[in-house]
Design an enzyme around this catalytic site. Sequence first.
Site, PDB file in Angstrom:
ATOM      1  N   CYS A 103      37.845  48.600  45.779  1.00  0.00           N
ATOM      2  CA  CYS A 103      36.541  49.127  46.164  1.00  0.00           C
ATOM      3  C   CYS A 103      35.790  48.118  47.029  1.00  0.00           C
ATOM      4  O   CYS A 103      35.222  48.471  48.069  1.00  0.00           O
ATOM      5  CB  CYS A 103      35.731  49.481  44.918  1.00  0.00           C
ATOM      6  SG  CYS A 103      34.194  50.358  45.269  1.00  0.00           S
ATOM      7  N   CYS A 104      35.793  46.854  46.622  1.00  0.00           N
ATOM      8  CA  CYS A 104      35.143  45.808  47.408  1.00  0.00           C
ATOM      9  C   CYS A 104      35.803  45.651  48.776  1.00  0.00           C
ATOM     10  O   CYS A 104      35.128  45.396  49.780  1.00  0.00           O
ATOM     11  CB  CYS A 104      35.183  44.477  46.659  1.00  0.00           C
ATOM     12  SG  CYS A 104      34.080  44.360  45.241  1.00  0.00           S
TER      13      CYS A 104
ATOM     14  N   CYS B 106      26.180  45.542  43.928  1.00  0.00           N
ATOM     15  CA  CYS B 106      26.165  46.995  43.764  1.00  0.00           C
ATOM     16  C   CYS B 106      25.735  47.344  42.338  1.00  0.00           C
ATOM     17  O   CYS B 106      26.091  46.650  41.379  1.00  0.00           O
ATOM     18  CB  CYS B 106      27.553  47.570  44.049  1.00  0.00           C
ATOM     19  SG  CYS B 106      28.087  47.372  45.765  1.00  0.00           S
TER      20      CYS B 106
ATOM     21  N   CYS C 132      28.199  47.567  39.273  1.00  0.00           N
ATOM     22  CA  CYS C 132      28.938  46.343  38.945  1.00  0.00           C
ATOM     23  C   CYS C 132      28.027  45.150  38.673  1.00  0.00           C
ATOM     24  O   CYS C 132      28.491  44.001  38.667  1.00  0.00           O
ATOM     25  CB  CYS C 132      29.906  46.003  40.080  1.00  0.00           C
ATOM     26  SG  CYS C 132      31.093  47.312  40.447  1.00  0.00           S
TER      27      CYS C 132
ATOM     28  N   CYS D 127      33.316  39.265  45.108  1.00  0.00           N
ATOM     29  CA  CYS D 127      33.670  40.526  45.760  1.00  0.00           C
ATOM     30  C   CYS D 127      34.824  40.347  46.729  1.00  0.00           C
ATOM     31  O   CYS D 127      35.411  41.330  47.181  1.00  0.00           O
ATOM     32  CB  CYS D 127      32.453  41.100  46.486  1.00  0.00           C
ATOM     33  SG  CYS D 127      31.845  40.056  47.833  1.00  0.00           S
TER      34      CYS D 127
END
Length: 233
Positions: A120-121, A203, A206, A229
Amino acid sequence: MLTYDTWEEPAITFPEDDSYKGALSVLKWAYGHYGDQLVYACSFGIEGIVLIDLISKVKKDAEIVFLDTGLHFKETYETIEKVKERYPGLNIILKKPSLTLEEQAEAHGDKLWEREPNQCCYIRKILPLREALAGHPAWLSGLRRDQGPSRANTNFLNKDDKFQSIKVCPLIHWTWKDIWRYTSKHELDYNILHDQGYPSIGCEPCTSPAFTAEDLRSGRWNGMAKTECGLHE
């Protein structure tokens, strides 16, 4: 010009005993050396707010990139608007990923950050920053050595293998107390989540309040074997 391809351990020294602990000297050198080719990738946390104020003393029309993942706290976006009002000359760019959250969910499944946070990062931060830095020999970061073990060896000038660039970090010698003293002295607006136990803000899914004052990033990716990240690894 100092670039990734011409990198040698720089024989450049910056004074660390002034009131800015070298930060203003580093910024003056960096903007003098790179000019408009220098980009600041800012998360608009408290270090970012301080660094923006210092940047404004050197280059009022500096380019600042915010990686707009689509998952940030509303308080972060509110902070960005306050910064725009205070420093109208800055070129603040909200850089979005190529995939919307809906497209990402369709391609990789819903809530990828819960299952594969590294991926995702990569999609929402690393790839967009790589695009933003294309053609730029150097970028600025607000890293500080006392943010945690992974950042303890950061230098003013760093060879950045991930983005094949020079990463300039003016705040490496600043402590958490230094950051807050400067913020108070200059009456800077900052993300109000800092007052609610969030020393490090990323985010929303997280990010949690920090669990220990010794590691200011202990609230990031709670319960996962992850503290970065990927931008600074």
